[in-house]
Design a protein around this motif. Structure first.
Motif, mmCIF file in Angstrom:
data_model
loop_
_atom_site.group_PDB
_atom_site.id
_atom_site.type_symbol
_atom_site.label_atom_id
_atom_site.label_comp_id
_atom_site.label_asym_id
_atom_site.label_seq_id
_atom_site.Cartn_x
_atom_site.Cartn_y
_atom_site.Cartn_z
ATOM 1 N N GLU A 11 -0.403 41.407 96.714
ATOM 2 C CA GLU A 11 0.239 40.204 97.238
ATOM 3 C C GLU A 11 0.555 39.207 96.124
ATOM 4 O O GLU A 11 0.266 38.016 96.220
ATOM 5 C CB GLU A 11 -0.620 39.560 98.319
ATOM 6 C CG GLU A 11 -0.895 40.485 99.487
ATOM 7 C CD GLU A 11 -1.647 39.819 100.622
ATOM 8 O OE1 GLU A 11 -1.507 38.589 100.793
ATOM 9 O OE2 GLU A 11 -2.355 40.539 101.342
ATOM 10 N N ARG A 65 -0.512 41.372 105.530
ATOM 11 C CA ARG A 65 -0.641 40.497 104.376
ATOM 12 C C ARG A 65 -1.559 39.343 104.732
ATOM 13 O O ARG A 65 -1.611 38.901 105.877
ATOM 14 C CB ARG A 65 0.730 39.969 103.938
ATOM 15 C CG ARG A 65 1.727 41.043 103.496
ATOM 16 C CD ARG A 65 1.235 41.743 102.233
ATOM 17 N NE ARG A 65 2.154 42.788 101.787
ATOM 18 C CZ ARG A 65 3.092 42.616 100.868
ATOM 19 N NH1 ARG A 65 3.270 41.422 100.336
ATOM 20 N NH2 ARG A 65 3.859 43.620 100.510
ATOM 21 N N THR A 68 0.510 36.083 101.643
ATOM 22 C CA THR A 68 1.957 36.048 101.478
ATOM 23 C C THR A 68 2.623 36.621 102.727
ATOM 24 O O THR A 68 1.959 37.199 103.587
ATOM 25 C CB THR A 68 2.420 36.872 100.252
ATOM 26 O OG1 THR A 68 2.016 38.237 100.426
ATOM 27 C CG2 THR A 68 1.827 36.320 98.962
ATOM 28 N N ASP A 120 9.859 37.794 99.397
ATOM 29 C CA ASP A 120 8.439 37.434 99.327
ATOM 30 C C ASP A 120 8.320 35.929 99.477
ATOM 31 O O ASP A 120 9.019 35.166 98.789
ATOM 32 C CB ASP A 120 7.825 37.850 97.995
ATOM 33 C CG ASP A 120 7.509 39.325 97.916
ATOM 34 O OD1 ASP A 120 7.251 39.921 98.978
ATOM 35 O OD2 ASP A 120 7.507 39.878 96.807
#
Length: 208
Positions: A11, A65, A68, A120
């Protein structure tokens, strides 16, 4: 034979795993989790992994996740048989407008392979790959240190002295320029589709 890994990061540096099963999170991970939760509410994005419908079409959610949020567009090899319908540019602008309007402590970066694009999203103090690289360097001595990257948030780490930058066919022009300028290593395959495997094969077999 092969590589022995005593710790690993994921991440963009937000999560750290040790061989004994211990897990650490980066500084500001709590702030990241809160901000991402708020952003998910604004986007009406409930899926933790898989595909989700939004006002701009279907997006892929790469999970699970913790610190993130990663969205993908196109045909992700880990989600065979499925494809998103949303446009990455439109969704990126939509997300950025929410971040700006609600003053969320988040930023987004983008990347692509030959099959899919991705976004991201995270806290700047969590998605800090240079911090992770410096952390590892401070703890141990390594004869050679490589940094593998392909997109914008890899750039600061790839510029650090003492590291050999490595990129792939899907690397952005910015990242390729760093690799060429610093006499790094270019692998003529996309990182997610054979490039990373090729790098580690060469490393294990002493070809680097």
């Amino acid at each position: 034979d092969g590589l022995v890994v005593d710790r690993a990061f994921g991440e963009s540096g937000g999560i750290e795993w040790f061989a004994d099963g211990t897990v650490n999170v980066a500084p500001y991970a709590g702030a990241a989790e809160t901000a991402l939760g708020h952003l998910r509410e604004l986007l009406k994005l409930t899926a933790q992994d898989g595909f989700a419908d939004t006002s701009h079409g279907t997006v892929g959610v790469e999970g699970l996740r913790y610190t993130t949020l990663t969205l993908f567009f196109g045909n992700h090899p880990l989600y065979a048989g499925y494809s998103s319908s949303a446009d990455a540019d439109t969704v990126a602008l939509w997300i950025q407008s929410h971040i700006d309007r609600h003053q969320l402590p988040l930023y987004l970066t983008r990347g692509r392979s030959h099959l899919f694009e991705y976004i991201d999203i995270g806290h700047p103090e969590v998605m800090n790959k240079a911090r992770v690289v410096q952390l590892v360097s401070a703890d141990a001595y390594y004869e050679r240190k490589y940094y593998l990257g392909d997109s914008g948030n890899d750039a600061p780490a790839m510029e650090l002295a003492g590291f050999i930058p490595v990129t792939f066919l899907n690397g952005t022009e910015q990242i390729k320029e760093i690799v060429y300028r610093r006499n790094g290593i270019f692998i003529d395959k996309p990182g997610p589709h054979g490039g990373s495997e090729e790098f580690f094969r060469r490393l294990i077999e002493g070809e680097l």
